[in-house]
Design an enzyme around this catalytic site. Structure first.
Site, short mmCIF file in Angstrom:
data_model
loop_
_atom_site.label_atom_id
_atom_site.label_comp_id
_atom_site.label_asym_id
_atom_site.label_seq_id
_atom_site.Cartn_x
_atom_site.Cartn_y
_atom_site.Cartn_z
N HIS A 202 -55.26 -26.03 -35.83
CA HIS A 202 -54.74 -25.38 -34.61
C HIS A 202 -53.31 -25.84 -34.36
CE1 HIS A 202 -54.28 -24.38 -30.35
NE2 HIS A 202 -55.34 -23.59 -30.48
N CYS B 210 -53.27 -19.54 -33.42
CA CYS B 210 -53.41 -19.34 -31.97
C CYS B 210 -52.14 -18.67 -31.46
CB CYS B 210 -53.66 -20.66 -31.27
SG CYS B 210 -53.76 -20.51 -29.48
N HIS C 53 -57.22 -17.45 -32.50
CA HIS C 53 -57.37 -17.44 -31.04
C HIS C 53 -56.30 -16.48 -30.53
CE1 HIS C 53 -58.94 -21.89 -31.06
NE2 HIS C 53 -59.79 -21.04 -31.61
N ASP D 251 -58.78 -15.95 -26.21
CA ASP D 251 -58.55 -17.33 -25.79
C ASP D 251 -58.39 -17.38 -24.28
OD1 ASP D 251 -58.38 -20.02 -26.28
OD2 ASP D 251 -56.41 -19.96 -27.21
N HIS D 252 -57.78 -18.41 -23.79
CA HIS D 252 -57.72 -18.69 -22.34
C HIS D 252 -57.59 -17.43 -21.50
CE1 HIS D 252 -55.69 -22.76 -23.56
NE2 HIS D 252 -56.91 -22.63 -24.04
N TYR E 24 -61.49 -20.98 -19.26
CA TYR E 24 -62.70 -20.60 -20.00
C TYR E 24 -63.77 -19.99 -19.11
CZ TYR E 24 -60.73 -22.90 -24.06
OH TYR E 24 -59.92 -23.24 -25.11
#
Length: 361
Positions: A207, A245, A274, A320-321, A334
């Site tokens: 990552h 990501c 991500h 993702d977020h 999340y």
């Protein structure tokens, strides 16, 4: 493309497996055992119990995240061999239960970094936020206290208490570690684990640094195409890959995300993605995490998904977020609602690309 969703476990997540199963297009999860300290062996029976629950809900669990690398490995201390051996055992244990990809990072001490976990947005939602100026006058210990104190009672991936227990002591050890030394220690780690990954048919997916620059004087070596070219060259194997990501790399506007996807996708070095969006606010060092919708942020989700479709169409993806919307309370970044919207949005783009490609033929 396999659309997945991060799940922390039934005792550590506000989101339930049955809710993930109801997200259109979601076929599995990216899993995480948040009670395992860095350096520990992930026990076979604990892995089995976790994955059996996922399968019982009708979902796959082929990607596991945050098998954290012990600081002694990053620092190159004599004790690293023991922790590398433990890591290899964890790889074998995960592989026995069908795990094909392991996500990790090589960021010293501090993982992802934000100055606010719930900054209110103009639409009334809240999301994670970063402003470099807000770090001025803060020590790493101050920031850790402020961050973990706003987690709504949930653990934060990369901010586990065991990892931060001796923060000042560990930070002092990094005073003599520069980027080249960290890269040397990284190669030692890869030399120890990648043969096991090849034996078990598991991909290690690194990552990126988040944000994509050094913080508190700590070296960071994974935040650009050049960096990942160096990392993939440390051990030339398909098992030495990237978790690309978009949000982490997108913190630096100079990173061309679609081009990076095409570059590493065609090399066969993207283990998973991500996908999220963010919006810079008048400065390269000030941003907030936005909805996935392209026009809400700086990243073009269509171009990102097109690059995936053209270069690594069989990869794992997760939204993702997300923002906190509709009154939801959960682990920052999340929650269920905004990430579920993101999953549907990304799947819709994928369907449009696939059908457009079929018609062009």
């Amino acid at each position: 493309m396999k659309m997945t969703f991060r799940w922390f476990g039934e005792n550590s997540d506000s989101v339930k497996l049955e809710q993930i199963k109801q997200i259109p297009g979601a076929t599995g999860i990216m899993g995480f055992l948040d009670d395992e300290a860095a350096g520990n062996i992930w026990a076979d029976d604990k892995i089995a119990s976790y994955i059996e629950k996922v399968h019982a809900a009708g979902l796959e669990c082929e990607v596991i995240e945050s098998v954290n690398v012990h600081e002694d490995i990053k620092l190159g201390l004599p004790s690293r061999d023991k922790y590398i051996e433990n890591y290899c055992t964890t790889i074998r244990n995960l592989a026995k239960h069908g795990v094909k990809c392991i996500v990790y990072n090589f960021m010293p001490v501090l993982d992802w970094l934000r100055t606010d976990l719930a900054r209110e947005n103009p639409d009334g939602s809240s999301s994670m936020y970063y402003d470099e100026a807000e770090l001025e006058g803060l020590s790493p210990t101050d920031l850790v206290g402020r961050t973990t104190g706003k987690s709504n009672g949930f653990s934060l991936p990369g901010w586990e208490p065991d990892r931060l227990a001796d923060l000042e002591k560990i930070l002092a050890l990094y005073r003599n570690i520069d980027e080249e030394k960290l890269l040397e220690n990284y190669k030692y780690f890869l030399d120890g684990i990648i043969p096991v990954c090849e034996e078990c048919e598991v991909i290690m997916a690194c990552h990126p640094d988040d944000p994509a620059w050094p913080v508190f004087g700590l070296p960071r070596i994974a935040n650009s195409a050049k960096d990942f070219d160096r990392i993939t060259a440390l051990y030339d194997s398909p098992a030495n890959a990237i978790c690309l990501c978009t949000g982490s790399l997108g913190t630096n506007p100079k990173n061309d995300i679609p081009e990076m996807i095409r570059h590493f996708g065609k090399m066969g070095r993207i283990g998973c993605l991500h996908v999220r969006n963010l919006k810079h606010l008048g400065s390269d060092r000030v941003f907030r995490e936005s909805s996935h919708f392209s026009s809400d942020g700086d990243l073009d989700m269509y171009e990102i998904m097109l690059a995936v479709y053209e270069s690594c169409p069989d990869t794992y993806i997760r939204p993702d977020h997300g923002r906190m919307i509709w009154g939801e309370v959960g682990r920052p970044g999340y929650g269920l609602y905004d990430r579920a919207l993101g999953a549907c949005y990304l799947s819709g783009i994928w369907e449009a690309i696939a059908k457009g490609s079929d018609k062009s033929r």
